[in-house]
Design an enzyme around this catalytic site. Structure first.
Site, PDB file in Angstrom:
ATOM      1  N   GLU A   1      -9.656   6.584   7.709  1.00 41.55           N
ATOM      2  CA  GLU A   1      -7.892   6.225   7.050  1.00 41.55           C
ATOM      3  C   GLU A   1      -7.932   7.700   6.411  1.00 41.55           C
ATOM      4  O   GLU A   1      -6.788   8.585   6.633  1.00 41.55           O
ATOM      5  CB  GLU A   1      -7.641   5.134   6.481  1.00 41.55           C
ATOM      6  CG  GLU A   1      -7.473   3.921   7.369  1.00 41.55           C
ATOM      7  CD  GLU A   1      -6.938   2.685   6.432  1.00 41.55           C
ATOM      8  OE1 GLU A   1      -6.106   2.189   7.162  1.00 41.55           O
ATOM      9  OE2 GLU A   1      -7.905   2.157   5.041  1.00 41.55           O
TER      10      GLU A   1
ATOM     11  N   ARG B   1       0.621  -1.028  -0.084  1.00 42.75           N
ATOM     12  CA  ARG B   1      -0.181   0.083  -0.161  1.00 42.75           C
ATOM     13  C   ARG B   1       0.794   1.564   0.276  1.00 42.75           C
ATOM     14  O   ARG B   1       0.694   2.693  -0.926  1.00 42.75           O
ATOM     15  CB  ARG B   1      -1.072   0.031   1.492  1.00 42.75           C
ATOM     16  CG  ARG B   1      -1.997   1.048   1.069  1.00 42.75           C
ATOM     17  CD  ARG B   1      -3.127   0.603   1.847  1.00 42.75           C
ATOM     18  NE  ARG B   1      -4.382  -0.358   2.325  1.00 42.75           N
ATOM     19  CZ  ARG B   1      -5.078   0.645   0.871  1.00 42.75           C
ATOM     20  NH1 ARG B   1      -5.863   1.404   1.330  1.00 42.75           N
ATOM     21  NH2 ARG B   1      -6.557  -0.150   0.681  1.00 42.75           N
TER      22      ARG B   1
END
Ligand code: FES
Ligand code: FES
Lengths: 782, 162
Positions: A736, A312
């Protein structure tokens, strides 16, 4: 009017303000409950020679002590590679690794006794730093992972300008205010009921089942709420739950364990720290032609979730910028430290800091406004927020290949919102005027320097492990018209339960007071994914709605039969069920009548995210269903004599699509920003040369306090927000993405430091006052 | 073991404690008043804040024996006996002053004490007073807002419904 999109308070707010909300450690325990504590390794790496537990056993109140040899079945608590023994076997791998397990009659007795174990270890050389790990080729996976788009090397070499640099970014302690905790209640036939403060009940179930040698059906995990998770309870709760289950099996009594805060910080994994080397080529306007990143992440001793975290980071190396050519090389380094784990953003923030640093460096080098450099590199906007529905397939597919830009992993960016968000934020927060004011201030003031920066966020939404993008729900309507909703998500403060109640209310139109969302329970919804990757509302919301719609259709049939009308005419609004032509009964009566008419009022619901598919080895495809966007502008003041600073003001516009609950979403943005800014400013983890974490309490590890938040703090939801993909009521994930708005604070500090001279600040993170002062001196030297 | 007696939320309790038993453990374990939370174990987070003889005390920092004979109030004793929330509690609910809620009992106790001492604090005073209470979730914005609202001062509503 349904409660959807209304700013309702947290579902348990009343319980919280009166002290009635129960966390794992608050659940009344059965008589005779035992308490556990781990004995920990004091050595970072070594061969385990022997453990003398005589003094531990002699402590009054100690029932038993277990080592790896005593474990009946699987000795593993890893969420991935089966490389994480609950109790150390032949080697120890970090300071803080659990070596033995004390079972005692109280929490304190267990902890005190655990200190009395004598663990004999022959030390081996420990690999603690990035450099040591690179030199020893100590890593996960066979070599670095590389994603490549075009020929970055050639593009950089051919570019008008070229810069290289390095930024080190520290890790981060989760500091969920409720520490890790679990309790196991033994049942007949050896079955287990587990209470665990976890984001991932299914994994707890799975690991406990393996550890006690039973199928998953013999283990039930219940989780009502966590006192914060932030990723730190995705896998790090496994050890406690498994220890409790093993001890409960061993003693036949309920067993409970909670980490004391210092133990929690020493034992559990944190955010991965990273070193990013960059090499970038660009033109006079600051437009990037090519960039080469090398990521080096310290993953700690076990694999845990490090591979998808590092992936990621790579997937966010572009952030909001179109990089025509790009190469990202990612080293996942194995070190003798805590096993780094999930933390809000899951590697995304680390990747993003790299490119934001590059933008900052380019602007400084060219003497351009950093925001102008950022904007010139933005992805192009393929259709605005008010774009008409796409034309028929064949035409749109053709147009797309020409107009839509792709990420370094070849995903088309079709929903880019940042041109408009940035323009609005710059306008509202007065970017141009305030930059001028800051420049004027800096010209007049030798000691206190100010800086301002506006940074964007583009964050990919979906689990990158594609099969995790599924969710289930179970909804019951009772004959009195009350409704129980259960789903696979867990509540850690993010307001998921309230959003799910609002989603159910939107289906039944019954009033939110009729709906209760109950504790996450592996016996109600099986095979769930962790509540992580910001996916909680997206996935579970769709599953809840699916379940509600099934029941609603059945109820419509039942009420239509009663009214003698067509089921398609039945409406569920305002606590009433009507035929749209004047006949109506209350929702409660409808439920009672359906029950009497022998109609099933219970249903499961299921959802899987469409469109996502990619190859993580090649770095190609569509890992994300969509992107969430936001932008933040922060202004800071730095005392250049001491390096101390304050964040004076932050302005944020963030895209949550069409919000399910604007108050909850704003809260996530505020909290995320402060946590992100904390990561990059005051939160510093320090290990000594022996691999011992020296910052293992809030006395030495500085998370933002009330006085650290910006004096002026304006947070707004993007008013045009509407997810272009078909998510739950067109909302967007919010857990997030706002974390990375905190990067604006780091860049504002860099801007302030740059005002001290001609050199580039080269500010490292966390930008503690010491590092800021070092950067000031560097800039002054030119 | 020593026998101690204290008044907690208006009721008198007695219990046997060891000299080293902390007040927070006495409240949570002996009296089952689990609203008082343990966040850090080392007097830094404020989650365990209670009132002892009218003073804010971090109950992980005081021995139960030191509270012998004292008048103690915990978060469970803040609402009216009929369940009506105090102004501070109501404001935390209405202004979204909590997310995970773990810090909330300590925040409520600290805020209640602040407003007793200083009924109309400035925002700056509120922030200063809360320095000993850590919240990891909210970023403090709505906590400060809730306390300002509880003091009857004007604050902008949180993301009012469209
Ligand atoms: S538990 Fe008492 S201050 Fe943190
Ligand atoms: S609401 Fe979670 S710590 Fe404050």
């Amino acid at each position: 009017m349904s409660s959807l999109a209304r700013p309702l308070p947290h579902d348990a707010a009343r319980l919280h303000v009166t002290g009635q909300a129960r966390y794992v450690d608050d659940i009344p325990t059965p008589a005779g409950t035992l308490h556990l504590a781990f004995g920990l390794s004091e050595v970072a790496h070594g061969v385990l020679r022997g453990i003398d537990l005589s003094e531990v056993r002699n402590c009054p109140g100690v029932i038993d002590v277990l080592t790896a040899a005593d474990l009946p079945f699987d000795n593993d608590v890893s969420p991935s590679a089966h490389d994480e023994p609950l109790l150390a076997t032949d080697r120890v791998h970090y300071v803080g690794q659990p070596v033995f397990l004390v079972i005692a009659d109280s929490h304190l007795t267990a902890r005190r006794a655990a200190r009395k174990g004598r663990i004999a270890i022959d030390p081996l050389p420990a690999i603690l730093t990035v450099d040591q790990a690179m030199e020893a080729n100590s890593r996960f996976e066979e070599g670095p992972r590389v994603y490549e788009k075009g020929d970055a090397k050639a593009a950089i070499a051919d570019a008008m300008h070229r810069l290289t640099g390095t930024i080190e970014v520290g890790g981060q302690e989760h500091f969920y205010l409720e520490g890790q905790a679990a309790m196991a209640l033994p049942q007949d036939g050896g079955d287990m009921v587990i209470h665990s403060s976890t984001q991932h009940p299914t994994e707890i179930q799975h690991k406990v089942a393996e550890a006690v040698g039973l199928p998953m059906h013999a283990v039930r995990v219940e989780m009502r709420r966590m006192g914060g998770g932030f990723g730190g309870k995705e896998s790090q709760g496994n050890a406690l739950a498994v220890a409790c289950a093993i001890a409960a099996r061993h003693t036949g009594r309920a067993c409970k364990m909670r980490y004391d805060r210092d133990d929690d910080m020493v034992i559990t994994g944190k955010r991965h720290d990273i070193r990013i080397d960059y090499d970038v080529g660009f033109d006079d306007a600051g437009r990037v032609a090519g960039v080469n990143f090398v990521h080096k992440l310290r993953c700690g001793w076990a694999m845990d979730l490090s591979l998808p975290v590092a992936d990621r980071a790579m997937l966010h190396a572009d952030n909001a910028y179109h990089l025509p050519t790009c190469r990202i090389e990612s080293h996942r380094l194995k070190t003798n430290t805590q096993s780094a784990t999930a933390f809000r953003g899951f590697g995304g923030p680390q990747g993003m800091v790299g490119i934001e640093r590059v933008m900052d460096h380019i602007a400084h080098h060219l003497g351009l406004d950093p925001l102008a450099v950022r904007q010139v590199n933005y992805y192009s906007e393929a259709g605005g927020p008010s774009a008409p529905p796409p034309p028929p397939e064949s035409i749109s597919a053709k147009m797309k290949t020409e107009a839509v830009q792709t990420t370094p992993y070849f995903m088309e960016v079709e929903d880019f919102e940042l041109h408009a968000i940035t323009a609005q934020l710059a306008d509202q927060a007065g970017y141009a005027a305030r930059r001028a004011a800051v420049a004027a201030w800096n010209a007049d003031n030798a000691v206190v320097k100010r800086g301002v920066a506006l940074t964007p966020v583009k964050f990919g939404i979906s689990f990158t492990l594609t099969h995790l993008n599924q969710a289930g729900a179970l909804v019951h309507v009772y004959s009195d018209g009350s409704i129980q909703v259960n789903h696979g998500g867990t509540e850690m403060g993010q307001g998921l339960f309230q959003k799910m109640a609002q989603v159910a209310d939107a289906s039944f139109g019954c009033g939110i007071e009729r709906i209760k969302v109950t504790a996450t329970d592996t016996s109600k919804v099986p095979n769930t994914s962790a509540t992580a990757a910001s996916s909680g509302s997206d996935l579970n919301g769709m599953a809840v709605r699916a379940a509600c719609e099934v029941i609603k259709a059945r109820m419509a049939e039942g009420v239509a039969a009663y009214f003698g009308c067509d089921a398609r005419d039945i409406r569920f609004v305002g606590g009433q069920v009507s035929d749209g032509a004047g006949r109506e009964i209350s929702f409660d009566e409808a439920a009672q009548r359906c029950y009497e008419a022998r109609i099933s009022l219970s249903s499961t619901g299921y959802y899987k995210t469409p469109k996502v598919a990619w190859d993580r080895i090649a770095g190609r495809g569509r890992p994300f269903y969509y992107f969430a966007y936001g932008a933040a502008m922060s202004e800071v003041a730095v005392d250049t004599l001491t390096g101390e600073y304050r964040i004076l003001r932050s302005d944020i516009i963030h895209d949550v699509g069409a919000s399910l609950n604007p108050a909850i979403d704003v809260g996530q943005i505020e909290g995320g920003f402060v946590q992100g800014a904390g990561w990059l400013t005051s939160e510093e983890l320090v290990w000594n040369g022996d691999g011992r974490l020296r910052t293992h309490a809030p006395s030495t590890y500085k998370i933002p306090a009330c006085g650290d938040r910006p004096d002026v703090f304006n947070v707004e939801l993007w008013s045009e927000g509407r997810n272009r993909e078909d998510t739950i009521y067109r909302s967007k994930a919010v857990g997030e993405p706002p974390f990375m708005l905190g990067i604006s604070a780091l860049m504002a500090l860099s801007d302030a430091v740059a005002a001290c001279g001609t050199g580039y600040p080269d500010l490292q993170a966390p930008a503690t006052p010491e590092r800021v002062l070092a950067a000031v001196n560097k800039v002054r030297r030119g | 073991m020593t026998k101690i007696t204290m008044t907690v939320n208006g009721k008198s309790y007695s219990g046997e404690v060891e000299g080293r038993t902390l007040l927070v453990n006495f409240l949570r374990e002996t009296l089952s008043l689990t609203g008082t939370h343990v966040g850090c174990d080392t007097s830094q987070c404020g989650a365990c804040t209670v009132h002892v003889n009218g003073q804010n005390v971090k109950s992980c920092t005081m021995f139960a024996i030191e509270a012998d004979g004292a008048d103690v109030t915990t978060v469970e004793g803040i609402a009216a006996p009929d369940g009506t929330l105090s102004t501070v509690q109501q404001a935390f609910q209405d202004y979204h002053g909590l997310q995970c809620g773990f810090c909330t009992p300590g925040m409520i106790m600290t805020a209640t004490k602040l407003l007793e001492n200083n009924p109309k604090p400035t925002e700056h005073e509120v922030r200063e007073y809360l320095e000993g209470n850590i919240c990891r979730c909210t970023g403090y914005h709505n906590i400060v807002k809730a306390i300002m609202a509880a003091s009857g001062q004007e604050v902008t509503p949180v993301a009012a419904a469209e």
